[in-house]
Design an enzyme around this catalytic site. Structure first.
Site, PDB file in Angstrom:
ATOM      1  N   ASN A 164      -0.397 -11.007  -9.990  1.00  0.00           N
ATOM      2  CA  ASN A 164      -0.201 -10.176  -8.793  1.00  0.00           C
ATOM      3  C   ASN A 164       0.693 -10.866  -7.765  1.00  0.00           C
ATOM      4  OD1 ASN A 164      -2.160  -8.717 -10.071  1.00  0.00           O
ATOM      5  ND2 ASN A 164      -3.611  -8.717  -8.375  1.00  0.00           N
ATOM      6  N   VAL A 165       1.675 -10.124  -7.284  1.00  0.00           N
ATOM      7  CA  VAL A 165       2.594 -10.655  -6.267  1.00  0.00           C
ATOM      8  C   VAL A 165       2.673  -9.648  -5.116  1.00  0.00           C
ATOM      9  CG1 VAL A 165       4.976 -11.363  -5.794  1.00  0.00           C
ATOM     10  CG2 VAL A 165       3.967 -11.841  -8.034  1.00  0.00           C
TER      11      VAL A 165
ATOM     12  N   ASP B   7     -13.550  -4.708  -7.008  1.00  0.00           N
ATOM     13  CA  ASP B   7     -13.802  -6.088  -6.602  1.00  0.00           C
ATOM     14  C   ASP B   7     -15.240  -6.210  -6.097  1.00  0.00           C
ATOM     15  OD1 ASP B   7     -13.942  -8.592  -5.564  1.00  0.00           O
ATOM     16  OD2 ASP B   7     -12.182  -8.419  -4.261  1.00  0.00           O
TER      17      ASP B   7
ATOM     18  N   GLY C 265      -2.791 -13.795  -6.200  1.00  0.00           N
ATOM     19  CA  GLY C 265      -2.149 -14.806  -5.355  1.00  0.00           C
ATOM     20  C   GLY C 265      -0.910 -15.414  -5.993  1.00  0.00           C
ATOM     21  N   GLY C 266      -0.091 -14.578  -6.646  1.00  0.00           N
ATOM     22  CA  GLY C 266       1.077 -15.082  -7.382  1.00  0.00           C
ATOM     23  C   GLY C 266       2.170 -15.687  -6.509  1.00  0.00           C
TER      24      GLY C 266
ATOM     25  N   HIS D 145      -4.592 -15.728  -1.749  1.00  0.00           N
ATOM     26  CA  HIS D 145      -3.583 -14.762  -1.303  1.00  0.00           C
ATOM     27  C   HIS D 145      -2.746 -15.390  -0.186  1.00  0.00           C
ATOM     28  CE1 HIS D 145      -6.534 -11.524  -2.768  1.00  0.00           C
ATOM     29  NE2 HIS D 145      -5.485 -11.446  -3.539  1.00  0.00           N
TER      30      HIS D 145
ATOM     31  N   ASP E 141      -5.790  -2.076  -5.889  1.00  0.00           N
ATOM     32  CA  ASP E 141      -5.959  -3.531  -5.801  1.00  0.00           C
ATOM     33  C   ASP E 141      -7.187  -3.854  -4.941  1.00  0.00           C
ATOM     34  OD1 ASP E 141      -5.235  -6.219  -6.113  1.00  0.00           O
ATOM     35  OD2 ASP E 141      -3.941  -6.198  -4.338  1.00  0.00           O
ATOM     36  N   HIS E 142      -8.072  -4.680  -5.425  1.00  0.00           N
ATOM     37  CA  HIS E 142      -9.291  -5.082  -4.686  1.00  0.00           C
ATOM     38  C   HIS E 142     -10.056  -3.880  -4.121  1.00  0.00           C
ATOM     39  CE1 HIS E 142      -8.698  -9.373  -4.958  1.00  0.00           C
ATOM     40  NE2 HIS E 142      -7.423  -9.166  -4.727  1.00  0.00           N
TER      41      HIS E 142
ATOM     42  N   THR F 228       2.808 -11.035  -1.139  1.00  0.00           N
ATOM     43  CA  THR F 228       3.432 -11.695   0.018  1.00  0.00           C
ATOM     44  C   THR F 228       4.909 -12.029  -0.217  1.00  0.00           C
ATOM     45  OG1 THR F 228       1.274 -12.627   0.522  1.00  0.00           O
ATOM     46  CG2 THR F 228       3.163 -13.627   1.626  1.00  0.00           C
TER      47      THR F 228
HETATM   48  P1  13P Z   1       0.032 -12.785  -2.865  1.00  0.00           P
HETATM   49  O1  13P Z   1       0.102 -11.971  -1.617  1.00  0.00           O
HETATM   50  O2  13P Z   1      -0.365 -14.184  -2.597  1.00  0.00           O
HETATM   51  O3  13P Z   1       1.255 -12.681  -3.688  1.00  0.00           O
HETATM   52  O4  13P Z   1      -1.176 -12.175  -3.726  1.00  0.00           O
HETATM   53  C1  13P Z   1      -1.110 -10.855  -4.204  1.00  0.00           C
HETATM   54  C2  13P Z   1      -2.380 -10.428  -4.828  1.00  0.00           C
HETATM   55  O5  13P Z   1      -3.094 -11.192  -5.431  1.00  0.00           O
HETATM   56  C3  13P Z   1      -2.742  -9.013  -4.725  1.00  0.00           C
HETATM   57  O6  13P Z   1      -4.016  -8.761  -5.205  1.00  0.00           O
END
Ligand code: 13P
Length: 287
Positions: A229-230, A105, A208-209, A177, A84-85, A232
């Site tokens: 993407n989830v 990214d 940023g789901g 995010h 991720d990123h 948090t």
């Molecule tokens: P959240 O932490 O807002 O769910 O975002 C996750 C994300 O986009 C991971 O790349």
């Protein structure tokens, strides 16, 4: 079953649903996501940020743990292990460690440099059978110390990056995010529609789901989003369930301090959050 993410996301885009990427932090997280996907017969993507990779002592540890767990749990649904990123260097480390998918990214580089680096990584990833995600326009908020201002993607730049042969594309559309602030203006569907128009059938990614209302999620899926993407939200549910266990004094009763007992409510909470998201994204039964 470990696979790259291309086929599952092409299918999702065509079938108008989205596959969840759930970020993992440790053994409990990984097991919770894999078991939920298997129980619900859903494809799934395990996301690993560079910070989480470091926390778990490196990408090789993560890759070995996921491969072994996938096998020992008898997981038959498609599972992608995705960076991720990723930085440029991080992408090479994950390719070497056996990941099945990477995200480069390059959104903070000037577009020419983003194009040059993405072109190179597409070639390397595809040569080894990995799928690759790229990003245009930044995702706001903070994740593992990486802070983005959050700017909407330029649809023409999205087209340029899409034409390099990436398998799916993250385009900033006002998403951030972490938790959304009270004064958040919502997703820019105008940007998403313009990007979708330019990139044809390419699956789009919504970062940023956490905390995006259900109606916005559904609308985003109707406009080409096939991966959400989830991160948090699983952290919040894990923390909440763990706090309740400790506040109720359960760690002080009998062998309640045993980590297998102490971490169980948080583990179940992650499973419930993943299930809720899979229902919303429409991926249940699509493995
Ligand atoms: P959240 O932490 O807002 O769910 O975002 C996750 C994300 O986009 C991971 O790349």
């Amino acid at each position: 079953m470990l696979v790259n993410a291309k086929e599952m996301l092409d299918k999702a885009r065509a079938g108008k649903y989205a596959v969840g990427q759930f970020n993992i932090n440790n053994l409990e997280w990984t097991k919770a996501v894999l078991l939920t996907a298997q129980e619900l017969n859903s494809p799934v993507i395990l996301g690993v940020s560079e910070g989480a990779g470091k926390y778990m002592t490196g990408f090789e540890t993560v890759s070995a743990m996921v491969a072994a767990m996938d096998k020992s749990l008898g997981i038959t649904v498609p599972v992608a292990l995705h960076l991720d990123h990723g930085t440029y260097e991080g992408c090479y480390k994950c390719i070497k460690a056996g990941f099945t998918s990477i995200m480069f990214d390059g959104s903070h580089f000037a577009i020419d440099e983003n194009i040059a680096k993405t072109t190179e990584l597409v070639k390397v990833a595809h040569g080894l059978g990995l799928s690759i995600e790229a990003e245009v326009g930044s995702i706001g908020g903070e994740e593992d110390g990486v802070i983005g201002r959050g700017e909407c993607a330029d649809p023409d730049e999205c087209k340029m990056i899409a034409d390099l042969g990436v398998d799916f594309l993250a385009a900033g559309i006002g998403n951030i995010h972490g938790k959304y602030p009270e004064n958040w203006e919502g997703l820019s569907f105008e940007t998403l529609a313009a990007v979708n128009e330019k990139v044809g059938e390419l699956p789009l990614v919504l970062h940023g789901g956490t905390g995006i209302p259900a109606d916005m999620i559904k609308k985003a899926i109707s406009l080409g989003v096939a991966k959400i993407n989830v991160n948090t939200e699983c952290q919040l549910s894990f923390a909440d369930a763990t706090r309740k266990y400790v506040e109720a004094g359960k760690d002080l009763q009998g062998k309640g301090f045993d980590p297998r007992k102490l971490l169980a409510p948080g583990f179940e909470a992650i499973k419930a959050t993943v299930k809720e998201k899979m229902e919303l994204f429409g991926s249940i039964g699509k493995a």
